[in-house]
Design a protein around this motif. Structure first.
Motif, mmCIF file in Angstrom:
data_model
loop_
_atom_site.group_PDB
_atom_site.id
_atom_site.type_symbol
_atom_site.label_atom_id
_atom_site.label_comp_id
_atom_site.label_asym_id
_atom_site.label_seq_id
_atom_site.Cartn_x
_atom_site.Cartn_y
_atom_site.Cartn_z
ATOM 1 N N GLY A 1 0.805 -1.217 0.000
ATOM 2 C CA GLY A 1 0.000 0.000 0.000
ATOM 3 C C GLY A 1 0.839 1.268 0.000
ATOM 4 O O GLY A 1 0.345 2.349 -0.290
ATOM 5 N N LEU A 2 2.126 1.115 0.307
ATOM 6 C CA LEU A 2 3.004 2.295 0.346
ATOM 7 C C LEU A 2 3.287 2.874 -1.031
ATOM 8 O O LEU A 2 3.614 4.050 -1.132
ATOM 9 N N LEU A 3 3.171 2.073 -2.077
ATOM 10 C CA LEU A 3 3.477 2.611 -3.412
ATOM 11 C C LEU A 3 2.569 3.799 -3.709
ATOM 12 O O LEU A 3 3.024 4.826 -4.192
ATOM 13 N N ASP A 4 1.292 3.681 -3.370
ATOM 14 C CA ASP A 4 0.370 4.787 -3.640
ATOM 15 C C ASP A 4 0.493 5.910 -2.619
ATOM 16 O O ASP A 4 0.030 7.013 -2.848
ATOM 17 N N ALA A 5 1.139 5.631 -1.494
ATOM 18 C CA ALA A 5 1.284 6.648 -0.448
ATOM 19 C C ALA A 5 2.698 7.222 -0.386
ATOM 20 O O ALA A 5 3.005 7.973 0.518
ATOM 21 N N SER A 6 3.547 6.871 -1.342
ATOM 22 C CA SER A 6 4.926 7.357 -1.355
ATOM 23 C C SER A 6 5.112 8.397 -2.441
ATOM 24 O O SER A 6 4.467 8.342 -3.487
ATOM 25 N N ALA A 7 6.034 9.325 -2.174
ATOM 26 C CA ALA A 7 6.364 10.346 -3.164
ATOM 27 C C ALA A 7 7.878 10.486 -3.251
ATOM 28 O O ALA A 7 8.595 10.209 -2.290
ATOM 29 N N ASN A 8 8.337 10.882 -4.409
ATOM 30 C CA ASN A 8 9.756 11.141 -4.640
ATOM 31 C C ASN A 8 9.952 12.629 -4.881
ATOM 32 O O ASN A 8 9.121 13.277 -5.514
ATOM 33 N N CYS A 9 11.071 13.134 -4.387
ATOM 34 C CA CYS A 9 11.452 14.527 -4.598
ATOM 35 C C CYS A 9 12.736 14.532 -5.420
ATOM 36 O O CYS A 9 13.729 13.930 -5.010
ATOM 37 N N VAL A 10 12.686 15.170 -6.583
ATOM 38 C CA VAL A 10 13.862 15.240 -7.447
ATOM 39 C C VAL A 10 14.211 16.698 -7.719
ATOM 40 O O VAL A 10 13.347 17.568 -7.703
ATOM 41 N N VAL A 11 15.492 16.932 -7.965
ATOM 42 C CA VAL A 11 15.979 18.279 -8.268
ATOM 43 C C VAL A 11 16.181 18.380 -9.775
ATOM 44 O O VAL A 11 16.794 17.507 -10.382
ATOM 45 N N VAL A 12 15.632 19.431 -10.359
ATOM 46 C CA VAL A 12 15.770 19.664 -11.791
ATOM 47 C C VAL A 12 16.480 20.992 -12.031
ATOM 48 O O VAL A 12 16.462 21.885 -11.180
ATOM 49 N N ALA A 13 17.096 21.088 -13.198
ATOM 50 C CA ALA A 13 17.780 22.315 -13.611
ATOM 51 C C ALA A 13 17.145 22.787 -14.911
ATOM 52 O O ALA A 13 17.149 22.055 -15.907
ATOM 53 N N GLU B 1 21.325 13.939 1.287
ATOM 54 C CA GLU B 1 21.941 12.792 0.630
ATOM 55 C C GLU B 1 21.146 12.389 -0.603
ATOM 56 O O GLU B 1 19.909 12.456 -0.604
ATOM 57 N N TYR B 2 21.857 11.936 -1.623
ATOM 58 C CA TYR B 2 21.210 11.438 -2.826
ATOM 59 C C TYR B 2 20.351 10.229 -2.454
ATOM 60 O O TYR B 2 20.777 9.359 -1.713
ATOM 61 N N GLY B 3 19.138 10.198 -2.942
ATOM 62 C CA GLY B 3 18.226 9.113 -2.617
ATOM 63 C C GLY B 3 17.384 9.414 -1.389
ATOM 64 O O GLY B 3 16.512 8.631 -1.029
ATOM 65 N N GLY B 4 17.624 10.555 -0.741
ATOM 66 C CA GLY B 4 16.845 10.918 0.434
ATOM 67 C C GLY B 4 16.350 12.352 0.378
ATOM 68 O O GLY B 4 15.842 12.884 1.365
ATOM 69 N N ILE B 5 16.496 12.998 -0.780
ATOM 70 C CA ILE B 5 16.107 14.408 -0.896
ATOM 71 C C ILE B 5 14.616 14.560 -0.605
ATOM 72 O O ILE B 5 13.801 13.773 -1.063
ATOM 73 N N GLY C 1 11.301 11.202 1.494
ATOM 74 C CA GLY C 1 12.641 11.174 2.069
ATOM 75 C C GLY C 1 12.773 12.064 3.288
ATOM 76 O O GLY C 1 11.950 12.955 3.527
ATOM 77 N N SER C 2 13.847 11.829 4.043
ATOM 78 C CA SER C 2 14.093 12.609 5.260
ATOM 79 C C SER C 2 15.336 13.481 5.149
ATOM 80 O O SER C 2 15.738 14.118 6.113
ATOM 81 N N GLY C 3 15.948 13.496 3.964
ATOM 82 C CA GLY C 3 17.207 14.216 3.792
ATOM 83 C C GLY C 3 18.397 13.267 3.797
ATOM 84 O O GLY C 3 19.485 13.611 3.361
ATOM 85 N N ARG C 4 18.181 12.065 4.303
ATOM 86 C CA ARG C 4 19.196 10.999 4.317
ATOM 87 C C ARG C 4 18.590 9.759 3.674
ATOM 88 O O ARG C 4 17.373 9.627 3.610
ATOM 89 N N ARG C 5 19.456 8.846 3.262
ATOM 90 C CA ARG C 5 18.926 7.575 2.748
ATOM 91 C C ARG C 5 18.335 6.744 3.882
ATOM 92 O O ARG C 5 17.425 5.962 3.674
ATOM 93 N N ARG C 6 18.839 6.911 5.079
ATOM 94 C CA ARG C 6 18.285 6.215 6.236
ATOM 95 C C ARG C 6 17.167 7.079 6.801
ATOM 96 O O ARG C 6 17.366 8.251 7.085
ATOM 97 N N GLY C 7 16.004 6.502 6.955
ATOM 98 C CA GLY C 7 14.881 7.222 7.547
ATOM 99 C C GLY C 7 13.991 7.878 6.506
ATOM 100 O O GLY C 7 14.437 8.248 5.420
ATOM 101 N N LYS C 8 12.722 7.987 6.845
ATOM 102 C CA LYS C 8 11.718 8.627 5.987
ATOM 103 C C LYS C 8 10.846 9.521 6.854
ATOM 104 O O LYS C 8 10.771 9.370 8.073
#
Length: 187
Positions: free
Chosen positions: A63-75, A125-129, A155-162
């Motif tokens: 069920g987390l797939l629908d409740a998860s979001a990714n944050c990416v940086v674009v230029a 950290e990359y993967g935790g933005i 993400g929480s800013g780190r790869r460890r933790g959300k």
């Protein structure tokens, strides 16, 4: 405390776990104001070895797939000017970088920012933005589907933790524009 989504046994208000957050994220949590109370920003400890979405969802609940979001940086670039921005979409979607993002930024060309730029400029950290604690002058584009989700894991800013927070909290972040169609379904 049990998390409102996923199979996380140990959730706590993020304000009680500042030592596990990067400096910019901890500062944003400390300064949190608005209609969504700071107590609703939750931190869950996770294994960085399973931080990638597919493995993470398999481990902590489908069920987390629908409740998860990714944050990416674009230029976004126009001439000699580069504008960095962050985009947040559901994990089952990709960011429409060359359509919606490029047009919104008024850029001639847009692409994902290089990893060292994304981590260096955010202090994360990359993967935790995460969108919480981004540079204050950055545009933050959030897909409306994220805001319309009851609880969102990001993400929480780190790869460890959300972090887990109400979707409506994304609409109160600095520099935010909530947009329809920012996320394009994968597949």
């Amino acid at each position: 405390m049990r998390a409102p989504i996923g199979s996380f046994e140990d959730a706590a208000p993020a304000a009680e776990r500042l030592d596990l957050l990067t400096g910019p994220v901890a500062a944003a949590v400390r300064a949190w104001t608005g209609p969504v109370p700071a107590e609703q920003l939750l931190y869950v400890d996770t294994d960085p070895a399973i931080a990638d979405t597919a493995v993470f969802v398999e481990h902590h609940g489908p069920g987390l797939l629908d409740a998860s979001a990714n944050c990416v940086v674009v230029a976004g670039r126009r001439g000699d000017t580069t504008t960095l921005a962050a985009c947040v979409v559901k994990s089952a979607a990709r960011v429409d970088v060359n359509g919606v993002v490029r047009k919104h930024l008024g850029a001639r060309k847009a692409s994902f920012a290089p990893m060292d730029t994304a981590t260096g400029e955010t202090g994360m950290e990359y993967g935790g933005i995460t969108p919480i604690g981004l540079p204050g002058d950055w545009p933050l584009l959030v897909d409306a589907a994220v805001v319309d989700t009851d609880w969102v894991l990001v993400g929480s800013g780190r790869r460890r933790g959300k972090l887990i927070l109400p979707g409506k909290a994304f609409a109160q972040l600095p520099g935010v524009t909530v947009m329809e169609g920012l996320g394009v379904p994968l597949g």
